[in-house]
Write a protein that holds these residues in place. Structure first.
Motif, PDB file in Angstrom:
ATOM      1  N   SER A  18       0.848  -1.187   0.000  1.00  0.00           N
ATOM      2  CA  SER A  18       0.000   0.000   0.000  1.00  0.00           C
ATOM      3  C   SER A  18       0.883   1.235   0.000  1.00  0.00           C
ATOM      4  CB  SER A  18      -0.887   0.029   1.244  1.00  0.00           C
ATOM      5  OG  SER A  18      -1.678   1.196   1.267  1.00  0.00           O
ATOM      6  N   LYS A  19       0.336   2.324  -0.505  1.00  0.00           N
ATOM      7  CA  LYS A  19       0.992   3.626  -0.379  1.00  0.00           C
ATOM      8  C   LYS A  19       0.204   4.538   0.560  1.00  0.00           C
ATOM      9  CE  LYS A  19       3.702   3.678  -4.565  1.00  0.00           C
ATOM     10  NZ  LYS A  19       4.155   4.480  -5.697  1.00  0.00           N
ATOM     11  N   ASN A  20      -0.849   3.997   1.186  1.00  0.00           N
ATOM     12  CA  ASN A  20      -1.657   4.759   2.130  1.00  0.00           C
ATOM     13  C   ASN A  20      -0.795   5.094   3.354  1.00  0.00           C
ATOM     14  OD1 ASN A  20      -3.364   5.386   4.372  1.00  0.00           O
ATOM     15  ND2 ASN A  20      -5.082   4.409   3.331  1.00  0.00           N
ATOM     16  N   PRO A  21      -0.636   6.375   3.680  1.00  0.00           N
ATOM     17  CA  PRO A  21       0.232   6.762   4.799  1.00  0.00           C
ATOM     18  C   PRO A  21      -0.170   6.144   6.133  1.00  0.00           C
ATOM     19  CG  PRO A  21      -0.914   8.690   3.883  1.00  0.00           C
ATOM     20  CD  PRO A  21      -1.257   7.531   3.018  1.00  0.00           C
ATOM     21  N   VAL A  22      -1.446   5.870   6.336  1.00  0.00           N
ATOM     22  CA  VAL A  22      -1.901   5.227   7.574  1.00  0.00           C
ATOM     23  C   VAL A  22      -1.340   3.813   7.668  1.00  0.00           C
ATOM     24  CG1 VAL A  22      -3.938   4.323   8.756  1.00  0.00           C
ATOM     25  CG2 VAL A  22      -3.989   6.608   7.782  1.00  0.00           C
ATOM     26  N   LYS A  23      -1.416   3.070   6.583  1.00  0.00           N
ATOM     27  CA  LYS A  23      -0.920   1.695   6.580  1.00  0.00           C
ATOM     28  C   LYS A  23       0.606   1.667   6.705  1.00  0.00           C
ATOM     29  CE  LYS A  23      -4.866  -0.171   4.058  1.00  0.00           C
ATOM     30  NZ  LYS A  23      -5.338  -0.913   2.881  1.00  0.00           N
ATOM     31  N   LEU A  24       1.290   2.602   6.047  1.00  0.00           N
ATOM     32  CA  LEU A  24       2.743   2.665   6.158  1.00  0.00           C
ATOM     33  C   LEU A  24       3.159   2.928   7.602  1.00  0.00           C
ATOM     34  CD1 LEU A  24       3.535   4.828   2.981  1.00  0.00           C
ATOM     35  CD2 LEU A  24       3.661   2.342   3.196  1.00  0.00           C
ATOM     36  N   LYS A  25       2.497   3.873   8.247  1.00  0.00           N
ATOM     37  CA  LYS A  25       2.803   4.205   9.645  1.00  0.00           C
ATOM     38  C   LYS A  25       2.533   3.018  10.557  1.00  0.00           C
ATOM     39  CE  LYS A  25       1.604   7.403  13.369  1.00  0.00           C
ATOM     40  NZ  LYS A  25       0.635   8.388  13.850  1.00  0.00           N
ATOM     41  N   ALA A  26       1.426   2.324  10.346  1.00  0.00           N
ATOM     42  CA  ALA A  26       1.071   1.177  11.179  1.00  0.00           C
ATOM     43  C   ALA A  26       2.114   0.065  11.081  1.00  0.00           C
ATOM     44  CB  ALA A  26      -0.304   0.647  10.779  1.00  0.00           C
ATOM     45  N   LEU A 168      -4.906   1.362  15.462  1.00  0.00           N
ATOM     46  CA  LEU A 168      -5.680   0.131  15.340  1.00  0.00           C
ATOM     47  C   LEU A 168      -4.921  -0.892  14.489  1.00  0.00           C
ATOM     48  CD1 LEU A 168      -8.522  -1.154  15.981  1.00  0.00           C
ATOM     49  CD2 LEU A 168      -9.193  -0.337  13.713  1.00  0.00           C
ATOM     50  N   TYR A 169      -4.427  -0.461  13.339  1.00  0.00           N
ATOM     51  CA  TYR A 169      -3.723  -1.364  12.436  1.00  0.00           C
ATOM     52  C   TYR A 169      -2.382  -1.810  13.008  1.00  0.00           C
ATOM     53  CZ  TYR A 169      -7.003  -0.362   8.582  1.00  0.00           C
ATOM     54  OH  TYR A 169      -8.101  -0.254   7.780  1.00  0.00           O
TER      55      TYR A 169
END
Length: 187
Positions: A18-26, A168-169
């Protein structure tokens, strides 16, 4: 420059599907909390999930996370770990709907799976999802947000950011890393 290059070669390479910043941070938070003595080089890439944009069942959501990890592995083979994250929803009973995510972490030897905590969505969000909207889109409409799925997400909005989507992730990532932390117990 050479020293920096050598350090990157020693870091374990983690490909995030993913390139979604939320997923990268998680993923970064999960790996660094679980393996404090190691260093990692994280890279996000776009790959398909092979499931609908808004998975509507638990098993479909898990399949989407697994597909993302497998597709990342196929696309970038030179890595130590590949991570797929898929957020999903599922109807419970007559009127309720729960939200959660599955995380799949793969290496060449092991696979780990973790699921986030689950929370229930408000009626207005459920109505919009039943009309065909994705959860993030429904959140934006109901709460007057813009692109909340790449920010705090439904869980952040509903908890007043006590828990945001990355938090959460991150816990799901940590759970998926258990087999990598305790390899002698997993085949």
């Amino acid at each position: 420059l050479l020293l920096h290059s050598l350090k990157e070669d020693m870091d374990k390479k983690v490909i995030i599907a993913s390139k979604n910043p939320v997923k990268l941070k998680a993923v970064k938070e999960g790996f660094t909390k679980m393996f404090q003595e190691e260093t990692f080089n994280f890279k996000g890439i776009s790959v398909p999930s092979g499931v609908q944009d808004q998975p509507m069942e638990d098993d479909t959501t898990l399949r989407g996370a697994l597909n993302r990890a497998n597709n990342a592995m196929a696309k970038v083979q030179n890595a130590d770990y590949w991570v797929g994250i898929e957020g999903g929803i599922e109807k419970t009973g007559e009127k309720e709907m729960q939200a959660f995510a599955w995380i799949v972490v793969k290496s060449r030897q092991y696979i780990g799976k973790g699921k986030t905590g689950t929370f229930f969505l408000p009626d207005e969000i459920i109505s919009l999802i039943n009309e065909g909207k994705e959860l993030g889109e429904a959140d934006d409409i109901v709460f007057g947000q813009n692109n909340s799925k790449q920010k705090n997400g439904a869980v952040g909005i509903l908890t007043g950011n006590v828990i945001d989507r990355a938090d959460l992730y991150s816990q799901g990532v940590i759970l998926a890393l258990i087999p990598f932390k305790h390899t002698s117990y997993y085949s």
